[in-house]
Design an enzyme around this catalytic site. Structure first.
Site, PDB file in Angstrom:
ATOM      1  N   ASP A  77       0.844  -1.187   0.000  1.00 47.17           N
ATOM      2  CA  ASP A  77       0.000   0.000   0.000  1.00 47.17           C
ATOM      3  C   ASP A  77       0.879   1.235   0.000  1.00 47.17           C
ATOM      4  O   ASP A  77       2.020   1.209   0.462  1.00 47.17           O
ATOM      5  CB  ASP A  77      -0.961   0.010   1.191  1.00 47.17           C
ATOM      6  CG  ASP A  77      -0.377  -0.630   2.450  1.00 47.17           C
ATOM      7  OD1 ASP A  77       0.852  -0.810   2.524  1.00 47.17           O
ATOM      8  OD2 ASP A  77      -1.156  -0.961   3.352  1.00 47.17           O
ATOM      9  N   CYS A 102       1.398   4.825   9.508  1.00 44.92           N
ATOM     10  CA  CYS A 102       1.123   3.388   9.519  1.00 44.92           C
ATOM     11  C   CYS A 102       2.259   2.592   8.895  1.00 44.92           C
ATOM     12  O   CYS A 102       2.165   1.387   8.731  1.00 44.92           O
ATOM     13  CB  CYS A 102      -0.189   3.096   8.795  1.00 44.92           C
ATOM     14  SG  CYS A 102      -0.976   1.540   9.286  1.00 44.92           S
ATOM     15  N   HIS A 104       3.584   2.765   5.770  1.00 48.06           N
ATOM     16  CA  HIS A 104       3.519   2.353   4.368  1.00 48.06           C
ATOM     17  C   HIS A 104       4.790   2.719   3.604  1.00 48.06           C
ATOM     18  O   HIS A 104       5.073   2.143   2.556  1.00 48.06           O
ATOM     19  CB  HIS A 104       2.292   2.967   3.681  1.00 48.06           C
ATOM     20  CG  HIS A 104       0.992   2.464   4.206  1.00 48.06           C
ATOM     21  ND1 HIS A 104      -0.229   2.809   3.659  1.00 48.06           N
ATOM     22  CD2 HIS A 104       0.703   1.634   5.245  1.00 48.06           C
ATOM     23  CE1 HIS A 104      -1.204   2.225   4.335  1.00 48.06           C
ATOM     24  NE2 HIS A 104      -0.663   1.505   5.303  1.00 48.06           N
ATOM     25  N   GLU A 136      -5.861   3.071   3.515  1.00 47.51           N
ATOM     26  CA  GLU A 136      -6.380   3.619   4.765  1.00 47.51           C
ATOM     27  C   GLU A 136      -7.841   4.036   4.656  1.00 47.51           C
ATOM     28  O   GLU A 136      -8.585   4.005   5.635  1.00 47.51           O
ATOM     29  CB  GLU A 136      -5.532   4.821   5.208  1.00 47.51           C
ATOM     30  CG  GLU A 136      -4.089   4.487   5.533  1.00 47.51           C
ATOM     31  CD  GLU A 136      -3.945   3.645   6.783  1.00 47.51           C
ATOM     32  OE1 GLU A 136      -4.955   3.401   7.481  1.00 47.51           O
ATOM     33  OE2 GLU A 136      -2.812   3.213   7.074  1.00 47.51           O
ATOM     34  N   HIS A 163       2.463  -6.219   6.688  1.00 53.39           N
ATOM     35  CA  HIS A 163       2.191  -5.003   7.449  1.00 53.39           C
ATOM     36  C   HIS A 163       3.249  -4.906   8.534  1.00 53.39           C
ATOM     37  O   HIS A 163       3.579  -5.897   9.170  1.00 53.39           O
ATOM     38  CB  HIS A 163       0.799  -5.027   8.074  1.00 53.39           C
ATOM     39  CG  HIS A 163       0.289  -3.649   8.389  1.00 53.39           C
ATOM     40  ND1 HIS A 163       0.913  -2.819   9.301  1.00 53.39           N
ATOM     41  CD2 HIS A 163      -0.755  -2.955   7.885  1.00 53.39           C
ATOM     42  CE1 HIS A 163       0.253  -1.666   9.349  1.00 53.39           C
ATOM     43  NE2 HIS A 163      -0.765  -1.721   8.496  1.00 53.39           N
ATOM     44  N   HIS A 357      -0.300   4.369  13.583  1.00 54.22           N
ATOM     45  CA  HIS A 357      -1.193   5.533  13.523  1.00 54.22           C
ATOM     46  C   HIS A 357      -0.815   6.602  14.551  1.00 54.22           C
ATOM     47  O   HIS A 357      -1.547   7.567  14.740  1.00 54.22           O
ATOM     48  CB  HIS A 357      -2.675   5.138  13.676  1.00 54.22           C
ATOM     49  CG  HIS A 357      -3.203   4.353  12.517  1.00 54.22           C
ATOM     50  ND1 HIS A 357      -4.529   4.415  12.119  1.00 54.22           N
ATOM     51  CD2 HIS A 357      -2.605   3.497  11.654  1.00 54.22           C
ATOM     52  CE1 HIS A 357      -4.719   3.632  11.074  1.00 54.22           C
ATOM     53  NE2 HIS A 357      -3.550   3.059  10.780  1.00 54.22           N
TER      54      HIS A 357
END
Length: 385
Positions: A77, A102, A104, A136, A163, A357
Site C-alpha cells: 500500500d 502506519c 507504508h 487507509e 504489514h 497511527h
C-alpha cells in the site's frame, strides 16, 4: 545473505524520501511518480509496467518468469494518514497534517527491494507487484479488482503482502493461520422523532432517550449474541443530538464501527444491529435508519495451505526470527483481495515504542533489508514447489 541489488544505504534513502512526501488516499501523485522513477532504474529486460486509467496512482509491475508454473502476486500500500507528525526527524513529513503513521513507507521500500532483486535475478514463476493506493480509506484493493485489473496475465494465482508491526523485533516475521486482521464495517444510525419544548414532553418524541436506549441495547449484541470464544467488537464513537438544553431533540445521529474476525461473524453482528434498530423504532414510534458500509475492508483470512507453507519456511529459515502472532482487531483492505485470490498477509517487525497511527511512529530501518531477504528467499522457495 543479501538478496537485493539496492544497497542498504539506497533503501534507507528511498524510505526517507517516501516518508517526507506522504499523500492521502487516491492523491498519491508524487508517491506514484517516485516509485515509477525508482522502478525505471532497474533492469527492464523482464519487467512490464501497467497503469490503470481509472485508478491513476496505482502501479503494477509484471516480472516474466523463466519457466512459469504460476503467477505470484505481491502487494504494497502507498497512502498515508491525516496525522500531524511529531517525530522531529530530519526527514519528517513535508506535507502538513499528513504522515506515514502506519509505516507504508516501509512497506513500499521493502516491495521495491524485492522487485529490484527479481529484476536482476529472473524468477522461475511470473511475479506481479501491485503498488496499491487508498488502503487507509476508499478501499483501493476493491477498486482495482472491480476495474478488472487482475485479468489474464495480470492475475496472480496467489497474493502476498506485509504489514509492519512495532511490537515485534526489527526484521522479525510474524504470521498465523486463519485471520490476521479483522474486517470492519462503518455504522451510521439516524433516529427521527419529533422535537418540542422541554416542558411538554407529551407533545414530542425525544430522540435523545431513544438513542440512549439503542446504545444500551447495542452493548448486549457482543455479550449475548456472539460466541465468547469468537471475536467481535461494536464501538459507537459519535453521538449528535439536540441544539439547546430546553428543546427536546427530534433527531439523533450515531456513528460507530463493527469489527469481526470472520465475514460470517461480521454479517451476524450486522443483522443483530439492524434488529435492535427495528426494535427501537417500534418502541419509540420513531424512524430508525441503520446504514452499514463495509466496502473492501473484509477480514484478512489467510489461505490455510499457503500460510502453512509460508510459516514452515520462515520457521525453518535460520536467518529469520519467526513469531506466531494473535489476530488483531485493526482493519486492512488486503482482506478483499484475499477473498478473491488465495494468499497470506504477514507482519514485519519494526520495533518501536510508538504504535501504528501514532504521530511519533519511528520504525527501525534495519527491518527493511531483513524483510527483503526473508521475502525473496520465500518466493524463490515457493517457485521450486
Amino acid at each position: 545473505m543479501t538478496m537485493t541489488v539496492l544497497t542498504e544505504e539506497a533503501l534507507i534513502q528511498i524510505r526517507r524520501d517516501l516518508h517526507a512526501m506522504p499523500e492521502l488516499a487516491l492523491k498519491e501523485v508524487r508517491t506514484s511518480a517516485y516509485l515509477e522513477k525508482v522502478i525505471a532504474s532497474f533492469d527492464q529486460t523482464n519487467l512490464q509496467v501497467k497503469h490503470i486509467k481509472d485508478l491513476p496512482t496505482a502501479l503494477l509491475v509484471r516480472v516474466t518468469g523463466s519457466n512459469p508454473k504460476r503467477t505470484l502476486g505481491y502487494r504494497t500500500d502507498i497512502d498515508a494518514l491525516p496525522v500531524s507528525e511529531k517525530t522531529g526527524l530530519p526527514f519528517a513529513s513535508k506535507n502538513p497534517g499528513v504522515m506515514h503513521a502506519c509505516g507504508h513507507d516501509i512497506h513500499m521500500t521493502v516491495a521495491l527491494g524485492v522487485l529490484s532483486y527479481f529484476s536482476e535475478h529472473q524468477p522461475v514463476d511470473n511475479l506481479i507487484f501491485f503498488f496499491q493506493p487508498a488502503e487507509e480509506s476508499e478501499n483501493g484493493g476493491k477498486l482495482a479488482y472491480e476495474l478488472n485489473v487482475f485479468e489474464g496475465e495480470w492475475r496472480p494465482n496467489e497474493f502476498y503482502g506485509l504489514h509492519d508491526n512495532p511490537d515485534l523485533p526489527a526484521g522479525a516475521i510474524g504470521a498465523r493461520l486463519g485471520t490476521l486482521f479483522a474486517g470492519t464495517t462503518e455504522v451510521n444510525i439516524d433516529l427521527e422523532g419529533k422535537g418540542g419544548h422541554a416542558a411538554y414532553p407529551q407533545d414530542a418524541n425525544d430522540m435523545v432517550v431513544a438513542a440512549a436506549q439503542l446504545i444500551g441495547q447495542v452493548q448486549t449484541i457482543i455479550s449475548r449474541s456472539i460466541d465468547p470464544i469468537e471475536g467481535g467488537v461494536i464501538t459507537l464513537g459519535k453521538l449528535e443530538a439536540g441544539t439547546i438544553r430546553n428543546v427536546i431533540a427530534g433527531h439523533a445521529h450515531i456513528e460507530g464501527t463493527i469489527r469481526g474476525l470472520t465475514q460470517v461473524m461480521i454479517e451476524k453482528i450486522d443483522q443483530r444491529l439492524r434488529e435492535v434498530g427495528e426494535g427501537i423504532a417500534k418502541s419509540f414510534n420513531a424512524e430508525v435508519t441503520v446504514s452499514l458500509n463495509q466496502g473492501g475492508y473484509l477480514p484478512v483470512e489467510n489461505a490455510p495451505e499457503l500460510t502453512k507453507r509460508f510459516i514452515n519456511f520462515m520457521k525453518n529459515n535460520p536467518e529469520v526470527t519467526f513469531v506466531e502472532t494473535k489476530p488483531a482487531m485493526t482493519g486492512e483492505d488486503f482482506g478483499y483481495l484475499l477473498s478473491k485470490i488465495p494468499g497470506t498477509m504477514f507482519w514485519l517487525g519494526v520495533e518501536d515504542d510508538s504504535q501504528l497511527h501514532s504521530a511519533t511512529l519511528n520504525p527501525d530501518e534495519s527491518a527493511i533489508s531483513k524483510g527483503i531477504n526473508a521475502i525473496t528467499a520465500f518466493l524463490n522457495d515457493r517457485m521450486t514447489a
